[in-house]
Design a protein around this motif. Structure first.
Motif, PDB file in Angstrom:
ATOM      1  N   HIS A  60      50.421  32.355 -32.727  1.00  0.00           N
ATOM      2  CA  HIS A  60      50.813  33.058 -33.971  1.00  0.00           C
ATOM      3  C   HIS A  60      52.513  32.816 -34.251  1.00  0.00           C
ATOM      4  O   HIS A  60      53.173  32.477 -33.312  1.00  0.00           O
ATOM      5  CB  HIS A  60      50.708  34.494 -33.916  1.00  0.00           C
ATOM      6  N   TYR A  86      48.571  33.593 -38.476  1.00  0.00           N
ATOM      7  CA  TYR A  86      47.723  32.973 -37.188  1.00  0.00           C
ATOM      8  C   TYR A  86      47.205  31.526 -37.647  1.00  0.00           C
ATOM      9  O   TYR A  86      47.280  31.225 -38.744  1.00  0.00           O
ATOM     10  CB  TYR A  86      46.404  33.968 -36.920  1.00  0.00           C
ATOM     11  N   PHE A 110      45.326  41.658 -33.586  1.00  0.00           N
ATOM     12  CA  PHE A 110      44.558  41.074 -34.777  1.00  0.00           C
ATOM     13  C   PHE A 110      43.543  42.071 -35.166  1.00  0.00           C
ATOM     14  O   PHE A 110      43.448  42.385 -36.347  1.00  0.00           O
ATOM     15  CB  PHE A 110      44.126  39.860 -34.492  1.00  0.00           C
TER      16      PHE A 110
END
Length: 248
Positions: A164, A183, A196
């Motif tokens: 990320h 991402y 996430f």
């Protein structure tokens, strides 16, 4: 959107919280949030003219090479060179021009240039992992960087963070700062990453994932990923608590 009038008579916008998309302050599976989230009711902090208008965050904050993380040192960094670009948009889909965008990330081995990062992966002397740029008149931003690696983070058994890039956006003042993470598509670690997945709305999670874009790749030089950042509205990007640690 509603408005709030300060004691000095300054009119400020006030937006309702989107609890369906934004993660809760205390996310049980994200263990360190138990130590970080507020334990007392939030208090209104009045914003006066100084907080709203200064300091100025314009083009003079950016150096000539700040947008290209691959040319900031004497040699080239190791890893897969990529281009990350997109638009910053408001709630009605209009571009947001001349706004400061900053990024920070791990290197290709999954390690940050940070004294708190003890991951036994090599540091890259030619990669600092930070960059900044201004959006142009059409709200476009563009970075050249190295694709970051995944890294372990001890949140749970065999825990690894997906690759990320952290994004920070400034409006006209520090009090308007927003932070989020971008991402990469198809990452096999999505399913077990509590940061996430703390975003409960599946469509909102998908808006944090960039898309591979062959049309904007540079042949024989760099692959390209597109990612638009939407500040408000039903298509808004998910932003996180500014107090989160940078190496998460």
């Amino acid at each position: 959107m509603t408005v709030h009038e300060t004691r000095s008579g300054l009119i400020l916008p006030k937006y309702a919280s989107d609890d369906a998309s934004h993660p809760p302050l205390d996310s049980g599976e994200y263990r360190s949030s138990a130590l970080r989230h507020p334990k007392q009711p939030l208090q209104y902090l009045p914003q006066h003219l100084t907080e709203v208008t200064g300091p100025l965050l314009g083009q003079d904050r950016c150096g000539e090479l700040d947008h290209d993380l691959t040319v900031q040192h004497d040699g080239e960094p190791l890893g897969e060179r990529i281009i990350v670009s997109g638009k910053v948009l408001d709630s009605s889909g209009k571009p947001v021009p001349n706004t400061l965008v900053e990024i920070w990330q791990a290197n290709s081995a999954g390690r940050y240039l940070h004294q708190g990062d003890r991951h036994p992966a090599p540091l890259d002397p030619n990669f600092s992992g930070t960059g900044r740029c201004m959006t142009d008149s059409e709200g476009n931003y563009r970075f050249i960087t190295i694709k970051p690696g995944a890294y372990p983070w001890r949140n749970h058994d065999n825990a690894w963070r997906p690759a990320h890039i952290h994004f920070s956006l400034f409006g006209q003042a520090f009090t308007q700062r927003l932070i989020t993470q971008m991402y990469f598509p198809g990452d096999p670690l999505f399913y077990q990453d509590p940061i996430f997945n703390s975003v409960r709305d599946e469509k909102a999670r998908e808006r944090m994932v960039s898309r591979f874009d062959l049309d904007s790749t540079v042949p024989e030089w760099a692959l390209s990923y597109k990612w638009d950042i939407v500040l408000r509205g039903p298509e808004a990007t998910v932003f996180e608590d500014e107090e989160e640690e940078e190496d998460d």
